[in-house]
Design an enzyme around this catalytic site. Structure first.
Site, PDB file in Angstrom:
ATOM      1  N   ASP A  98      -8.107   1.377 -25.264  1.00  0.00           N
ATOM      2  CA  ASP A  98      -8.687   1.269 -23.926  1.00  0.00           C
ATOM      3  C   ASP A  98      -8.664   2.601 -23.198  1.00  0.00           C
ATOM      4  O   ASP A  98      -7.828   3.466 -23.476  1.00  0.00           O
ATOM      5  CB  ASP A  98      -7.893   0.260 -23.074  1.00  0.00           C
ATOM      6  CG  ASP A  98      -8.178  -1.171 -23.479  1.00  0.00           C
ATOM      7  OD1 ASP A  98      -9.224  -1.415 -24.081  1.00  0.00           O
ATOM      8  OD2 ASP A  98      -7.332  -2.032 -23.181  1.00  0.00           O
TER       9      ASP A  98
ATOM     10  N   PRO B  95       0.807  -1.228   0.000  1.00  0.00           N
ATOM     11  CA  PRO B  95       0.000   0.000   0.000  1.00  0.00           C
ATOM     12  C   PRO B  95       0.836   1.272   0.000  1.00  0.00           C
ATOM     13  O   PRO B  95       0.323   2.350  -0.297  1.00  0.00           O
ATOM     14  CB  PRO B  95      -0.835  -0.112   1.284  1.00  0.00           C
ATOM     15  CG  PRO B  95      -0.116  -1.094   2.143  1.00  0.00           C
ATOM     16  CD  PRO B  95       0.559  -2.040   1.209  1.00  0.00           C
TER      17      PRO B  95
ATOM     18  N   GLU C 106       1.389  -7.517   9.128  1.00  0.00           N
ATOM     19  CA  GLU C 106       1.532  -6.072   9.318  1.00  0.00           C
ATOM     20  C   GLU C 106       2.402  -5.415   8.246  1.00  0.00           C
ATOM     21  O   GLU C 106       2.324  -4.228   8.016  1.00  0.00           O
ATOM     22  CB  GLU C 106       2.134  -5.803  10.712  1.00  0.00           C
ATOM     23  CG  GLU C 106       2.147  -4.341  11.123  1.00  0.00           C
ATOM     24  CD  GLU C 106       0.757  -3.751  11.238  1.00  0.00           C
ATOM     25  OE1 GLU C 106       0.613  -2.517  11.101  1.00  0.00           O
ATOM     26  OE2 GLU C 106      -0.207  -4.525  11.472  1.00  0.00           O
TER      27      GLU C 106
ATOM     28  N   ARG D 195      -2.640  -9.008 -20.864  1.00  0.00           N
ATOM     29  CA  ARG D 195      -3.508  -8.640 -21.988  1.00  0.00           C
ATOM     30  C   ARG D 195      -2.809  -7.716 -22.981  1.00  0.00           C
ATOM     31  O   ARG D 195      -3.265  -7.550 -24.112  1.00  0.00           O
ATOM     32  CB  ARG D 195      -4.799  -7.987 -21.468  1.00  0.00           C
ATOM     33  CG  ARG D 195      -4.599  -6.650 -20.819  1.00  0.00           C
ATOM     34  CD  ARG D 195      -5.879  -6.155 -20.153  1.00  0.00           C
ATOM     35  NE  ARG D 195      -6.974  -6.038 -21.093  1.00  0.00           N
ATOM     36  CZ  ARG D 195      -7.161  -5.002 -21.913  1.00  0.00           C
ATOM     37  NH1 ARG D 195      -6.301  -3.999 -21.884  1.00  0.00           N
ATOM     38  NH2 ARG D 195      -8.184  -4.957 -22.734  1.00  0.00           N
TER      39      ARG D 195
END
Length: 245
Positions: free
Chosen positions: A169, A89, A116, A154
C-alpha cells in the site's frame, strides 16, 4: 484484537462496521468490538457528561467522571493492558506507521470527544495516545475513530484476501504506490504500458519501483525527506531530479 469505542453516538458506526471488509472480518472472528455510550456511566441525575469550563469561555467540556468510569469498566473485562486513544485535534497526526503499531495490540480503547474538548485530567491520566486524523476540526471523534479502526483492522492477519496487499500500500513502503492497470490492454486508445504485458517479472518490478518513486517525488516530496533510501532508489531519485531540471 478487541476494540472498545467510547462514544455518545454509537449509531454512527453501524454503516461502516456492517459493510465490506470490516463486516467480513467480524464474521470470520478476526476481531471483536463494543460500542460503549459513556453517558450510561454518568452519575448526574440527568446523565449529563459535560459542564461549563472553569475560567469561562465558549462551549462545554466533557467531564472526567463518566469517561474515567467507562474506561475502568471496559478495562476490567480484558486481561491485557489496553492502548487508550483519545481522538483529538491536538494529537499526533495519524500515519500508516501508527496503524501498523496499533495493529500489534490485543486491546484498543478509542475515546470520541465532543463539544469544546476534554477535561485535561482525561488527557493526562487516562489516555496513552492522542491521535488526530488531520489538521481540521470535526464535530466529534467518531469519524476519526472509524478511520483508525478501518486502517488497523485491515492489517490484522488474514483480513485482506491477498497477504501482499497491505505491505504494498501507499505509505507502507514509505513511498506512494505505483500505478495499476487491468483489462482491456487498450481502452479508447489508452494503452497499458508494454512492460506490464511482457511477463518479465524483473522488468515489471523495476518499472513499479521507479513509478512509485516518481509519483512520490511529484506529489509528496516530503515523504522522501523522511525516508532513508536504498542505494538503488537514491540512484533512481538522482536520475529523476536531473530529468526534471
Amino acid at each position: 484484537m478487541h476494540i472498545d469505542v467510547l462514544t455518545l453516538f454509537p449509531e454512527m458506526f453501524s454503516g461502516v462496521m456492517g459493510s465490506s471488509i470490516l463486516k467480513k472480518a467480524q464474521d470470520r472472528n478476526k476481531f471483536t468490538y463494543d460500542l460503549v455510550n459513556f453517558r450510561d456511566y454518568s452519575q448526574h441525575k440527568h446523565q449529563k457528561v459535560d459542564d461549563y469550563p472553569y475560567g469561562g469561555g465558549a462551549g462545554m467540556v466533557l467531564a472526567p467522571q463518566p469517561i474515567f468510569d467507562a474506561v475502568e469498566a471496559v478495562k476490567s473485562k480484558r486481561p491485557t493492558q489496553p492502548r487508550i486513544i483519545l481522538m483529538c485535534p491536538q494529537g499526533e497526526t495519524y500515519t500508516q506507521k501508527k496503524a501498523e503499531e496499533l495493529a500489534e495490540e490485543d486491546h484498543l480503547i478509542l475515546i470520541c470527544g465532543h463539544y469544546e474538548g476534554f477535561d485535561e485530567r482525561i488527557r493526562s491520566h487516562v489516555a496513552s495516545d492522542e491521535i488526530s486524523i488531520g489538521d481540521y476540526v470535526l464535530t466529534g471523534g467518531e469519524l476519526g475513530a472509524m478511520v483508525v479502526m478501518d486502517s488497523v483492522i485491515r492489517l490484522l492477519p488474514d483480513v485482506l484476501g491477498n497477504e501482499e496487499s497491505a505491505p504494498q500500500d501507499s505509505f507502507s513502503t514509505g513511498l506512494l504506490e505505483h500505478p495499476h492497470y487491468t483489462r482491456p490492454a487498450n481502452f479508447r486508445g489508452m494503452e497499458v504500458p508494454e512492460v506490464l504485458l511482457s511477463g518479465d517479472h524483473a522488468k515489471i518490478e523495476a518499472w513499479r519501483k521507479r513509478q512509485a518513486l516518481e509519483r512520490t517525488y511529484e506529489r509528496r516530496k516530503d515523504l522522501l525527506l523522511k525516508k532513508n533510501l536504498s542505494a538503488d532508489l537514491q540512484c533512481l531519485l538522482n536520475e529523476l531530479q536531473n530529468e526534471k531540471k
